[in-house]
Motif scaffolding. Structure first.
Motif, mmCIF file in Angstrom:
data_model
loop_
_atom_site.group_PDB
_atom_site.id
_atom_site.type_symbol
_atom_site.label_atom_id
_atom_site.label_comp_id
_atom_site.label_asym_id
_atom_site.label_seq_id
_atom_site.Cartn_x
_atom_site.Cartn_y
_atom_site.Cartn_z
ATOM 1 N N MET A 349 11.459 -14.271 -3.195
ATOM 2 C CA MET A 349 10.147 -13.684 -3.466
ATOM 3 C C MET A 349 10.282 -12.392 -4.279
ATOM 4 S SD MET A 349 7.006 -12.782 -0.837
ATOM 5 C CE MET A 349 7.594 -13.852 0.466
ATOM 6 N N HIS A 350 11.043 -12.464 -5.348
ATOM 7 C CA HIS A 350 11.310 -11.278 -6.160
ATOM 8 C C HIS A 350 10.066 -10.830 -6.926
ATOM 9 C CE1 HIS A 350 13.097 -9.240 -9.852
ATOM 10 N NE2 HIS A 350 13.531 -8.513 -8.845
ATOM 11 N N LYS A 351 9.746 -9.574 -6.821
ATOM 12 C CA LYS A 351 8.667 -8.901 -7.533
ATOM 13 C C LYS A 351 7.270 -9.407 -7.122
ATOM 14 C CE LYS A 351 10.276 -5.598 -10.131
ATOM 15 N NZ LYS A 351 10.274 -5.580 -11.577
ATOM 16 N N ILE A 352 6.864 -8.968 -5.954
ATOM 17 C CA ILE A 352 5.491 -9.179 -5.507
ATOM 18 C C ILE A 352 4.572 -8.397 -6.437
ATOM 19 C CG2 ILE A 352 3.897 -8.681 -3.618
ATOM 20 C CD1 ILE A 352 6.402 -8.954 -1.766
ATOM 21 N N ILE A 353 3.386 -8.956 -6.713
ATOM 22 C CA ILE A 353 2.464 -8.328 -7.663
ATOM 23 C C ILE A 353 1.175 -7.895 -6.951
ATOM 24 C CG2 ILE A 353 1.197 -8.617 -9.830
ATOM 25 C CD1 ILE A 353 3.061 -10.977 -10.444
ATOM 26 N N ASN A 354 0.774 -6.664 -7.201
ATOM 27 C CA ASN A 354 -0.537 -6.210 -6.730
ATOM 28 C C ASN A 354 -1.548 -6.503 -7.835
ATOM 29 O OD1 ASN A 354 -2.462 -3.358 -6.626
ATOM 30 N ND2 ASN A 354 -2.406 -4.743 -4.893
ATOM 31 N N TYR A 355 -2.389 -7.497 -7.620
ATOM 32 C CA TYR A 355 -3.365 -7.885 -8.633
ATOM 33 C C TYR A 355 -4.532 -6.901 -8.703
ATOM 34 C CZ TYR A 355 -1.224 -12.509 -9.251
ATOM 35 O OH TYR A 355 -0.377 -13.547 -9.545
ATOM 36 N N ARG A 356 -4.956 -6.419 -7.541
ATOM 37 C CA ARG A 356 -6.116 -5.517 -7.532
ATOM 38 C C ARG A 356 -6.210 -4.840 -6.169
ATOM 39 N NH1 ARG A 356 -10.839 -4.783 -10.381
ATOM 40 N NH2 ARG A 356 -12.431 -3.706 -9.149
ATOM 41 N N TRP A 357 -6.701 -3.595 -6.175
ATOM 42 C CA TRP A 357 -7.046 -2.950 -4.913
ATOM 43 C C TRP A 357 -8.330 -2.146 -5.103
ATOM 44 C CZ3 TRP A 357 -7.219 2.443 -4.734
ATOM 45 C CH2 TRP A 357 -6.538 3.132 -5.759
ATOM 46 N N ASP A 358 -9.139 -2.096 -4.052
ATOM 47 C CA ASP A 358 -10.428 -1.399 -4.089
ATOM 48 C C ASP A 358 -10.557 -0.524 -2.847
ATOM 49 O OD1 ASP A 358 -12.019 -2.709 -6.438
ATOM 50 O OD2 ASP A 358 -11.140 -4.399 -5.366
ATOM 51 N N PHE A 359 -10.917 0.744 -3.056
ATOM 52 C CA PHE A 359 -10.995 1.739 -1.990
ATOM 53 C C PHE A 359 -12.455 2.126 -1.778
ATOM 54 C CE2 PHE A 359 -10.407 6.322 -0.650
ATOM 55 C CZ PHE A 359 -9.921 6.025 0.611
ATOM 56 N N ASP A 360 -12.931 2.062 -0.522
ATOM 57 C CA ASP A 360 -14.336 2.392 -0.240
ATOM 58 C C ASP A 360 -14.508 3.802 0.311
ATOM 59 O OD1 ASP A 360 -13.424 2.285 2.355
ATOM 60 O OD2 ASP A 360 -14.913 0.815 3.059
ATOM 61 N N GLY A 361 -13.434 4.586 0.253
ATOM 62 C CA GLY A 361 -13.473 5.944 0.779
ATOM 63 C C GLY A 361 -12.736 6.080 2.101
ATOM 64 N N LYS A 362 -12.618 4.993 2.821
ATOM 65 C CA LYS A 362 -11.908 4.999 4.098
ATOM 66 C C LYS A 362 -10.838 3.912 4.172
ATOM 67 C CE LYS A 362 -15.751 6.886 6.836
ATOM 68 N NZ LYS A 362 -16.647 6.636 8.002
ATOM 69 N N ARG A 363 -11.190 2.722 3.667
ATOM 70 C CA ARG A 363 -10.271 1.586 3.759
ATOM 71 C C ARG A 363 -10.055 0.968 2.378
ATOM 72 N NH1 ARG A 363 -12.923 -2.287 8.024
ATOM 73 N NH2 ARG A 363 -14.726 -1.797 6.698
ATOM 74 N N THR A 364 -8.996 0.194 2.269
ATOM 75 C CA THR A 364 -8.629 -0.411 0.986
ATOM 76 C C THR A 364 -8.503 -1.923 1.137
ATOM 77 O OG1 THR A 364 -7.356 1.578 0.453
ATOM 78 C CG2 THR A 364 -6.982 -0.353 -0.931
ATOM 79 N N ALA A 365 -9.008 -2.643 0.145
ATOM 80 C CA ALA A 365 -8.887 -4.102 0.104
ATOM 81 C C ALA A 365 -7.950 -4.466 -1.048
ATOM 82 C CB ALA A 365 -10.251 -4.750 -0.089
ATOM 83 N N TYR A 366 -7.063 -5.427 -0.797
ATOM 84 C CA TYR A 366 -6.047 -5.801 -1.777
ATOM 85 C C TYR A 366 -6.155 -7.283 -2.130
ATOM 86 C CZ TYR A 366 -3.807 -1.539 0.000
ATOM 87 O OH TYR A 366 -3.547 -0.244 0.391
ATOM 88 N N ILE A 367 -5.826 -7.591 -3.384
ATOM 89 C CA ILE A 367 -5.464 -8.957 -3.765
ATOM 90 C C ILE A 367 -3.992 -8.869 -4.139
ATOM 91 C CG2 ILE A 367 -5.673 -10.695 -5.572
ATOM 92 C CD1 ILE A 367 -7.778 -11.036 -3.571
ATOM 93 N N GLN A 368 -3.144 -9.329 -3.228
ATOM 94 C CA GLN A 368 -1.706 -9.122 -3.349
ATOM 95 C C GLN A 368 -0.996 -10.463 -3.514
ATOM 96 O OE1 GLN A 368 -0.624 -5.999 -3.272
ATOM 97 N NE2 GLN A 368 1.592 -6.161 -3.103
ATOM 98 N N MET A 369 -0.215 -10.569 -4.576
ATOM 99 C CA MET A 369 0.565 -11.779 -4.805
ATOM 100 C C MET A 369 1.789 -11.741 -3.897
ATOM 101 S SD MET A 369 1.035 -14.591 -6.268
ATOM 102 C CE MET A 369 2.461 -15.608 -6.073
ATOM 103 N N VAL A 370 1.551 -12.036 -2.620
ATOM 104 C CA VAL A 370 2.623 -12.020 -1.628
ATOM 105 C C VAL A 370 2.636 -13.363 -0.914
ATOM 106 C CG1 VAL A 370 1.104 -10.963 0.108
ATOM 107 C CG2 VAL A 370 3.580 -10.806 0.384
ATOM 108 N N GLY A 371 3.832 -13.903 -0.711
ATOM 109 C CA GLY A 371 3.955 -15.182 -0.034
ATOM 110 C C GLY A 371 4.057 -15.026 1.474
#
Length: 525
Positions: A349-371
C-alpha cells in the motif's frame, strides 16, 4: 414486558431460529444463492450509499466532469484514456437529469476544472452512480470467481468480503473515476477464462471470443489492463504443452485468433461509437476545443463541419486521432510527483493519497485513498504463500495430494499476477504511477488467497479441523478493519483525536488542519 411485545419477541425469535436452521442445513445450491444475495446486499450498502458526498470534485474528477459535459453536448473530443468510461458517465447523466436545471455548459470549455467553480447545487450522483453500480456487479463477479475456485459457498462468501469491504475500492469506485469499469470487465474476463483453463468449454470459440470482448471493454476504459490478455496465452501454452499435436496446435491457434478478433472488434466498435455519437465540432474559442482541434485530422474535421458525409474513412481517422492523442499524452507524462507510487512496493500500500479534506471549525472530513490493512496484509500472505507452495510443488518437496486442479489454478493466477506486477514496474519507469493502478493486481492476490487456504488446510490438520472458526475470524477482522477506516472512506467528520487513532500502528492519514508550531502561531498574531 407487555404481553403483546412478549408475543412479538417470541415470534421473532422463533422465525429467526427457523431461518437460521434452514440456512445451516441448506443444500449447497441454496446456500450459494443465499450467500450470493447477501454479497449483493452488502455491496449495495457499501458502494451505493451517499454517492453525492463530498459535493466537490476530487482527484481525476476534475478532468472527467469536463469530459462528461462535452459528451452531454455531443461534442467531439479526445482524452488521456479511451472513451468507454466517459460513455457510462454520459449514460448516467442521461438517466439522472438533476443537473439540467443548472448552467453547466462552461464546464466543457476546459480539460481540467478548477473545482471551486462547479455550479452551486451541482449533483455528482449522475456521473458517480454508474461507477458505483459497476462496483456492485464487480462484487458479484468476484463472488462467482471464488465460488468457481473453491466450489464451496461459505468459503466463497468469506473471501468475497475482501472485495466488498475493501476501503480503497469503495473510495475510488464511488467516484467518477474509470477504475470500477476497468476492474469489473477484467473480473468478467477472468470468470470466462476459468472455464477455459485446464478443460474444454462447451463452445470453445464462442468462449474465447467473449474473453477477448471483455478484455477489449476493459482496455477501452484504461489501457494498462491490456496485460490481462496474457491469461489467454497462459491457457493456450498450457494446452499445447500438455498435448503436443498438430490438431491441438491448430485448435489453439483458432482459439487465440477468435480471442484476438473479439478484442480488436470491441476496440474498433467503441472508437466508432465515440465518433458517431459525438458529431458536434469543438468550439475553437475554448481551451479544450482548441486543443482537440489541433489533434484532429482534416477528414474528421470536415465531417464535423458538415463538409463531407460519414464514412469508414471518417471513423478510421477519428479513431486514429484519438489513439495519437492518448499516445502523445503518455509520451509527455511526468515521471514523479508527490503522490506517485513505486509499483514494486504496491503490495504494501505504498503512497496513500489524501484526495480531499474539509474542516468545519471543529472536525474534519476526509476522502482518503487508503485500503483495508487486513485485506492488503492477507494479499501479501497470499502472494508469499502461493510462491512457497509453487516452489515446493515444482521442486517435488510438496505433493499435489489430490489437489492438482487447485495447484494448477494457483500457478496460473500467480503467473498472471507476476506478469501484471512486472509490466507495471516497467511502466513506472515511463510515467508516474499511483497506488490505485494496482487494483487488478490486488484482486488477483485476493483470488490466490482461497486457493492457498484450501491447499494449506489439506496439508495441516489443525487448520482443516478449525476451518470454520478460522473463516469466521477472518470475516470479523475484515469487517472490523473496514469499519475502523470507514470515516476516511465516506468523508465523515472526525475529531482530531479520532483522526489520530487511525494512525496506529501505521500512519494512514495526515490529520488536518495541520497544527502550527509555536513560532508560526506567533507570527500570525
Amino acid at each position: 414486558m407487555p404481553p403483546i411485545l412478549a408475543s412479538f419477541a417470541n415470534r421473532t425469535k422463533t422465525l429467526a431460529g427457523y431461518w437460521a436452521d434452514k440456512l445451516w442445513n441448506a443444500d449447497d445450491q441454496t446456500l450459494r444463492w443465499l450467500l450470493g444475495a447477501l454479497i449483493l446486499v452488502l455491496a449495495c450498502f457499501n458502494f451505493l450509499r451517499d454517492v453525492n458526498n463530498p459535493r466537490h470534485a476530487f482527484w481525476d474528477e476534475s478532468y472527467y466532469i469536463t469530459a462528461a459535459e462535452r459528451y452531454k453536448e455531443d461534442t467531439a473530443q479526445f482524452a488521456s484514456h479511451p472513451p468507454l468510461g466517459f460513455m457510462f458517465m454520459d449514460l448516467g447523466q442521461s438517466i439522472d437529469r438533476t443537473n439540467d436545471k443548472l448552467d453547466t455548459a462552461f464546464l466543457a470549455d476546459v480539460k481540467k476544472l478548477d473545482t471551486r467553480v462547479v455550479p452551486k447545487g451541482y449533483d455528482f450522483t449522475a456521473i458517480r452512480m454508474p461507477s458505483a453500480l459497476f462496483a456492485v456487479a464487480g462484487a458479484l463477479l468476484f463472488y462467482l470467481i471464488v465460488l468457481r475456485l473453491t466450489k464451496e459457498a461459505f468459503e466463497a462468501f468469506v473471501f468475497s468480503l475482501l472485495f466488498v469491504f475493501e476501503n480503497s475500492f469503495i473510495v475510488h469506485f464511488r467516484a467518477a473515476h474509470l477504475d470500477s469499469y476497468q476492474l469489473t470487465f477484467t473480473l468478467g474476463s477472468i470468470l470466462v477464462w476459468l472455464s477455459t483453463f485446464g478443460k474444454d468449454p462447451k463452445r470453445p470459440l464462442l468462449t474465447f471470443a467473449v474473453f477477448g470482448l471483455l478484455c477489449g471493454l476493459s482496455f477501452m476504459t484504461k489501457v494498462n489492463s491490456l496485460v490481462m490478455v496474457a491469461l489467454c496465452g497462459i491457457t493456450l501454452i498450457r494446452s499445447l504443452w500438455t498435448l503436443r499435436t498438430r490438431d491441438n496446435l491448430l485448435k489453439s491457434l483458432a482459439r487465440g485468433g477468435v480471442a484476438a478478433g473479439g478484442f480488436l472488434a470491441t476496440v474498433a466498435l467503441v472508437f466508432a461509437l465515440h465518433v458517431v455519437l459525438n458529431p458536434k465540432a469543438p468550439d475553437p474559442a475554448s481551451k479544450s476545443g482548441e486543443r482537440d482541434l489541433r489533434a484532429m485530422s482534416q477528414p474528421y474535421k470536415d465531417w464535423l463541419l458538415d463538409k463531407r458525409p460519414l464514412d469508414l474513412s471518417v471513423i478510421w481517422n477519428g479513431s486514429y486521432d484519438y489513439y495519437k492523442y492518448m499516445k502523445g499524452d503518455f509520451t509527455g507524462a511526468i515521471l514523479t510527483e508527490p503522490n506517485g507510487s513505486q509499483p514494486i512496493l504496491w503490495p504494501f500500500m505504498h503512497k496513500i493519497i489524501n484526495y480531499r479534506w474539509d474542516f468545519d471549525g471543529k472536525r474534519t472530513a476526509y476522502i482518503q485513498m487508503v485500503g483495508n490493512p487486513v485485506n492488503w496484509g492477507l494479499g501479501i500472505v497470499a502472494i508469499v504463500g502461493a510462491a512457497v507452495l509453487i516452489v515446493g510443488r515444482r521442486s517435488r518437496r510438496l505433493s499435489d495430494g489430490g489437489q492438482a486442479e487447485d495447484f494448477n489454478r494457483l500457478e496460473a493466477i500467480f503467473a498472471m499476477f507476476m506478469i501484471f506486477w512486472l509490466f507495471h514496474i516497467f511502466l513506472g519507469t515511463q510515467r508516474v504511477m499511483y497506488v490505485y493502478h494496482y487494483f487488478i493486481g490486488l484482486a488477483l492476490s485476493f483470488m490466490m488467497l482461497p486457493l492457498v487456504f484450501r491447499i494449506a488446510a489439506r496439508k495441516f490438520a489443525f487448520l482443516d479441523k478449525h476451518r470454520f472458526i478460522v473463516l469466521c475470524s477472518v470475516s470479523v477482522l475484515i469487517a472490523a478493519s473496514y469499519l475502523f477506516y470507514a470515516p476516511l472512506t465516506y468523508h465523515q467528520l472526525m475529531s482530531r483525536q479520532a483522526c489520530e487513532m487511525r494512525n496506529w500502528p501505521v500512519k494512514m492519514v495526515v490529520c488536518q488542519p495541520m497544527k502550527k508550531r509555536p513560532s508560526e502561531a506567533a507570527k500570525t498574531l
